[in-house]
Write a protein that holds these residues in place. Structure first.
Motif, PDB file in Angstrom:
ATOM      1  N   GLN A 132     109.482 -86.798  41.201  1.00 54.33           N
ATOM      2  CA  GLN A 132     109.664 -88.211  40.877  1.00 54.33           C
ATOM      3  C   GLN A 132     110.486 -88.880  41.998  1.00 54.33           C
ATOM      4  OE1 GLN A 132     108.294 -89.711  38.226  1.00 54.33           O
ATOM      5  NE2 GLN A 132     107.368 -87.716  37.632  1.00 54.33           N
ATOM      6  N   PHE A 170     113.152 -87.659  46.537  1.00 52.26           N
ATOM      7  CA  PHE A 170     112.536 -87.332  45.240  1.00 52.26           C
ATOM      8  C   PHE A 170     113.448 -86.441  44.411  1.00 52.26           C
ATOM      9  CE2 PHE A 170     109.009 -88.326  47.999  1.00 52.26           C
ATOM     10  CZ  PHE A 170     108.128 -89.037  47.195  1.00 52.26           C
ATOM     11  N   TYR A 213     103.170 -86.077  45.493  1.00 52.43           N
ATOM     12  CA  TYR A 213     103.295 -87.455  45.013  1.00 52.43           C
ATOM     13  C   TYR A 213     102.321 -88.301  45.834  1.00 52.43           C
ATOM     14  CZ  TYR A 213     105.269 -92.107  44.210  1.00 52.43           C
ATOM     15  OH  TYR A 213     105.448 -93.452  43.908  1.00 52.43           O
TER      16      TYR A 213
END
Length: 216
Positions: free
Chosen positions: A123, A190, A205
């Motif tokens: 993320q 991230f 990602y």
């Protein structure tokens, strides 16, 4: 029968004439002085001749005239019947094939236990829109007023940093694509991905950068 009677009467007349001639000759012989004994022998020989009536054999009646008979019908010969017994066919039955060898399969491996944690992907930290700004616009593309959108995909290591960047959809301009990956590698951070045990692991990602010339 009338024909036979006539022939028989003719034979009798002939015999009578012969006898009369013989008597004349005998008388002549007696007159001329022939020997009595010779005349006697001749008379005895002639008189002892049996005059047998010739019996005519009855001729068989003539065969009846042949009638024109129709030709006999044509009869086809009967078909030949093969009385020979059919050849004996000996069927040799082959032995049944041997059953295939029994294959013992190892037991299926036990299913792994369910993970204690739900795996998560990487993320981004902060706003991805800050990874590439108008200040990062390539100067040549800016002068030529070229715009476009570049799609990218990055690989994130267990430490949350980008280890690789690839272009998945080009903007049509190589300098805009290169600027995209350069700025993402430099600025993107991230939260790393985690596995089923909750440990950090590598992840990926994907996103895109839209290059638009700023308005004054």
């Amino acid at each position: 029968m009338a024909y036979a009677d006539q022939k028989m009467s003719g034979n009798r007349v002939t015999a009578l004439i012969i006898v009369a001639l013989i008597h004349v000759l005998v008388g002549y012989a007696l007159v001329t002085g022939l020997a009595y004994e010779a005349a006697k022998k001749v008379i005895q020989k002639v008189t002892t001749v049996d005059i047998k009536e010739e019996v005519k054999k009855e001729e068989p009646p003539p065969p009846p005239p042949k009638k024109d008979l129709p030709p006999p019908p044509i009869v086809a010969p009967p078909p030949k019947v093969n009385l020979a017994p059919p050849p004996m066919v000996t069927t040799v039955s082959e032995p049944p094939p041997a059953p295939p060898p029994m294959v013992v399969l190892p037991p299926a491996p036990a299913a792994p236990p369910p993970p204690r944690f739900t795996p998560k992907g990487a993320q981004p930290k902060g706003n991805p829109g800050n990874w590439a700004t108008t200040n990062d616009y390539p100067s040549r593309a800016l002068r030529e007023e070229r715009e476009g959108t570049t799609s990218f995909r990055v690989t994130v290591g267990p430490d949350g940093r980008v280890t690789d960047c690839s272009i998945t959809s080009s903007s049509g301009h190589a300098d805009l694509d290169a600027a995209t990956c350069d700025n993402v590698r430099r600025r993107a951070r991230f939260t790393p991905a985690t596995d089923g045990e909750g440990n950090p692991t590598s992840g990926s990602y994907s996103n895109r950068v839209r290059w638009v010339i700023p308005k004054d």
